[in-house]
Design a protein around this motif. Structure first.
Motif, PDB file in Angstrom:
ATOM      1  N   MET A 164       0.839  -1.190   0.376  1.00 49.06           N
ATOM      2  CA  MET A 164      -0.224  -0.047   0.174  1.00 49.06           C
ATOM      3  C   MET A 164       0.628   1.535  -0.328  1.00 49.06           C
ATOM      4  N   LEU A 165       1.533   1.310   0.731  1.00 40.60           N
ATOM      5  CA  LEU A 165       2.836   2.683   1.715  1.00 40.60           C
ATOM      6  C   LEU A 165       3.662   2.463  -0.369  1.00 40.60           C
ATOM      7  N   GLU A 166       3.810   1.444  -1.191  1.00 44.36           N
ATOM      8  CA  GLU A 166       4.510   1.511  -2.374  1.00 44.36           C
ATOM      9  C   GLU A 166       3.125   1.975  -3.712  1.00 44.36           C
ATOM     10  N   ASP A 167       2.511   1.942  -3.974  1.00 42.56           N
ATOM     11  CA  ASP A 167       1.158   2.410  -4.363  1.00 42.56           C
ATOM     12  C   ASP A 167       1.083   4.008  -4.273  1.00 42.56           C
ATOM     13  N   ILE A 168       1.443   4.376  -2.905  1.00 43.25           N
ATOM     14  CA  ILE A 168       1.006   5.985  -2.048  1.00 43.25           C
ATOM     15  C   ILE A 168       1.986   6.485  -2.877  1.00 43.25           C
TER      16      ILE A 168
END
Ligand SMILES: Cc1ncc(C[n+]2csc(CCOP(=O)(O)OP(=O)(O)O)c2C)c(N)n1
Length: 271
Positions: A9-13
């Motif tokens: 999720m952090l990578e997508d953000i």
């Protein structure tokens, strides 16, 4: 463990913040995309995992405070604040525009969530020291996080603040150095070599972590590690221009802004 599960999720953000920043820089013909891209994982980890700050309660004395001392990377912070709903996403379209909401450097008065005005390098750690000492004296639990550039650490005021922080045992203060090894006109170690950088901070009385500044798990571990009643510094090894191959580790992208062709090439890589 929670951090590890959440990493995609952090990578997508981060990917979406990189795209926002790219479009802002292209539209405004402005500089500093390289330093924005090196600091994105640091800021996203802080805002999405670490900081106790609520856009609906910005005057809470107990809130955590993030100071982006390398304020020329404001576009990265703006994109994250918009994502966290501190202000409407439409503000990003006005970045660096006449009468726009978001100036090139940080001005506390222009948009919610900006905790202090910066632009002239070398001041953030001193301001952070004052806030951390104030919180300690008033028994406020809020922590202070200051993000500095490695070139910025050429400023003597950074080291004066470093001495002050350890003298006052500011355990509620964390400095993060975005160690991308490049500043505006050369490599940081050619301009003024700071190696051995960890030893320097240790000798100034700080608890030191040296990590990969693009790795969310390493960032989380460093932020969450128990405090030894000392200020903490995280030396985050990063890549200037991270995420777009032709911008990575390139001095050019301190000042250059992407033209139409470069915008499309970069978008292809990021999307
Ligand atoms: C006191 C001061 N001197 C010069 C500048 C101009 N300047 C803006 S960015 C920059 C380079 C900073 O390098 P670094 O801290 O490594 O930033 P990054 O590579 O992360 O963008 C300089 C010299 C400034 N903003 N403030």
């Amino acid at each position: 463990m929670e951090g590890k599960l959440q990493q995609p999720m952090l990578e997508d953000i981060c990917k979406s913040i990189r795209i926002d920043v790219l479009k802002m820089m292209h539209k405004s013909f402005s500089s500093h995309i390289g330093g924005c891209y090196s600091v994105i994982e640091i800021l996203v980890t802080l805002y999405f995992k670490i900081l106790n700050v609520d856009p609906k309660n910005l005057n809470d004395n107990e809130r955590d405070i993030l100071l982006l001392s390398k304020a020329h990377s404001s576009a990265a912070l703006y994109a994250i604040l918009a994502e966290k709903q501190f202000f409407p996403k439409e503000y990003l379209d006005t970045y660096y525009q006449d009468d726009g909401k978001l100036p090139g450097h940080l001005n506390k008065k222009t948009a919610p969530g900006i905790e202090f005005s910066f632009g002239s390098l070398g001041h953030g750690l001193s301001v952070g020291c004052g806030m951390a000492l104030g919180n300690k004296r008033m028994n406020n639990t809020g922590r202070i996080f200051v993000v500095l550039g490695d070139g910025e650490c050429n400023e003597g005021s950074v080291w004066e603040a470093a001495m002050f922080a350890s003298h006052h045992k500011l355990s509620n203060l964390t400095a993060i150095i975005d160690y991308n090894k490049i500043q505006s006109f050369g490599s940081t170690n050619e301009v003024i070599n700071q190696e051995p950088i960890s030893d320097k901070w240790k000798s100034f009385g700080w608890q030191v972590f040296e990590i990969d500044g693009h790795n969310h798990n390493e960032l989380l571990d460093a932020f969450n590690s128990p405090n030894e009643n000392l200020p903490k510094v995280i030396i985050a090894h990063t890549v200037k221009g991270k995420g777009v191959s032709f911008m990575e580790n390139s001095l050019d992208w301190h000042y250059k802004s992407p033209d139409d062709e470069q915008l499309n090439l970069a978008l292809k890589e990021l999307e």
